[in-house]
Scaffold this motif. Structure first.
Motif, PDB file in Angstrom:
ATOM      1  N   VAL A 125      30.997 -31.196 -64.840  1.00 61.88           N
ATOM      2  CA  VAL A 125      30.038 -30.178 -65.266  1.00 61.88           C
ATOM      3  C   VAL A 125      28.699 -30.366 -64.560  1.00 61.88           C
ATOM      4  CG1 VAL A 125      28.756 -29.255 -67.235  1.00 61.88           C
ATOM      5  CG2 VAL A 125      31.152 -29.938 -67.508  1.00 61.88           C
ATOM      6  N   ARG A 126      28.224 -31.619 -64.530  1.00 63.42           N
ATOM      7  CA  ARG A 126      26.931 -31.901 -63.901  1.00 63.42           C
ATOM      8  C   ARG A 126      26.899 -33.354 -63.435  1.00 63.42           C
ATOM      9  NH1 ARG A 126      23.403 -29.651 -67.475  1.00 63.42           N
ATOM     10  NH2 ARG A 126      24.713 -29.405 -69.313  1.00 63.42           N
ATOM     11  N   GLY A 127      25.976 -33.645 -62.494  1.00 61.51           N
ATOM     12  CA  GLY A 127      25.797 -35.011 -62.004  1.00 61.51           C
ATOM     13  C   GLY A 127      26.776 -35.359 -60.897  1.00 61.51           C
ATOM     14  N   GLY A 128      27.080 -36.648 -60.794  1.00 61.62           N
ATOM     15  CA  GLY A 128      28.004 -37.147 -59.784  1.00 61.62           C
ATOM     16  C   GLY A 128      28.979 -38.115 -60.417  1.00 61.62           C
ATOM     17  N   LEU A 129      30.233 -38.077 -59.991  1.00 63.34           N
ATOM     18  CA  LEU A 129      31.278 -38.905 -60.576  1.00 63.34           C
ATOM     19  C   LEU A 129      32.163 -39.454 -59.468  1.00 63.34           C
ATOM     20  CD1 LEU A 129      32.457 -39.593 -63.493  1.00 63.34           C
ATOM     21  CD2 LEU A 129      34.190 -37.875 -62.958  1.00 63.34           C
ATOM     22  N   ARG A 130      32.404 -40.765 -59.522  1.00 63.43           N
ATOM     23  CA  ARG A 130      33.326 -41.380 -58.562  1.00 63.43           C
ATOM     24  C   ARG A 130      34.648 -41.622 -59.260  1.00 63.43           C
ATOM     25  NH1 ARG A 130      32.830 -42.736 -53.543  1.00 63.43           N
ATOM     26  NH2 ARG A 130      30.548 -42.512 -53.653  1.00 63.43           N
ATOM     27  N   LEU A 131      35.713 -41.122 -58.648  1.00 62.79           N
ATOM     28  CA  LEU A 131      37.039 -41.175 -59.249  1.00 62.79           C
ATOM     29  C   LEU A 131      38.069 -41.484 -58.167  1.00 62.79           C
ATOM     30  CD1 LEU A 131      38.841 -40.549 -61.820  1.00 62.79           C
ATOM     31  CD2 LEU A 131      38.964 -38.205 -60.952  1.00 62.79           C
TER      32      LEU A 131
END
Length: 224
Positions: free
Chosen positions: A176-182
């Motif tokens: 939805v928002r921000g940054g995510l490492r997956l």
């Protein structure tokens, strides 16, 4: 297997003159890609942006689970059962259409509205329509759909915070928002990851933190 679908590759739709902008993750309405019609039970993940006063006129649904997450602004829901509800950021709205219901979705406020609406195929068709709003759902609280073999997990992560991704045959992550490492991939706002046979996977918030919607699904649609 993990595959990332970028926000920039979403299908664009809506009606600019009417103040409606839509970004589709799957084939939807006039956009059709035979290789991208669903993932697990998920058949739609639409990001809707409505200008003040804009909205979708009354329209019908049947045999589908609609789950809505408001990102900013306020969503006004009205339906043929006589409900009128305002849904705000942090609320989860569920409309189980059953054998049929009609509803209106609009931005009755003075500020822009942005929400994510996800459609899933139920395990059993027919029955009475159901409606529910969970106000201010807590981070990490699983929200299970009674009529579909699916669970929604809301994750809000600070910089460097980590969370386990559910082990499941189908996992869909929408940022939805921000940054995510997956899984070695970096997701930005509007990006999504589709993971099959997820096991032992973790996600971590980047410098700006992250807000993610994670679907855990254990079956595919059965129409027989």
């Amino acid at each position: 297997m993990l595959r990332v679908w970028r926000e920039v590759d979403r299908y664009r739709g809506g009606d600019e003159a009417a103040g409606i902008e839509t970004r589709h993750a799957f084939s939807f309405s006039g956009f059709y890609d035979p290789g991208n019609v669903r993932f697990g039970l998920l058949v739609a993940c639409n990001e809707e942006r409505l200008a003040p006063g804009a909205g979708f006129a009354e329209h019908p649904h049947a045999d589908v689970e609609l789950v809505t997450w408001v990102v900013e602004g306020e969503l006004t829901h009205e339906d043929s059962a006589g409900r009128r509800v305002v849904v705000r950021p942090g609320d989860v709205q569920r409309l189980s259409a059953g054998r049929g219901i009609r509803h209106v979705e609009r931005n009755a406020g003075a500020e822009p509205l942005r929400f994510v609406q996800m459609w899933l195929v139920p395990g059993v068709f027919g029955g009475e329509a159901e409606y529910e709003v969970v106000r201010g759902i807590a981070d990490g609280t699983p929200y299970a759909l009674a009529r579909a073999d699916a669970v929604l997990h809301v994750r809000r992560l600070g910089a460097g915070e980590r969370t386990a991704v559910p082990d499941a045959p189908w996992v869909y992550v929408h940022l939805v928002r921000g940054g995510l490492r997956l899984g070695g991939e970096l997701l930005g706002p509007g990006d999504a990851a589709r993971v099959t046979d997820a096991e032992g996977l973790e996600a971590a918030g980047e410098a700006s933190g992250a807000e993610a919607l994670i679907w855990e699904m254990h079956s595919e649609p059965s129409y027989g």
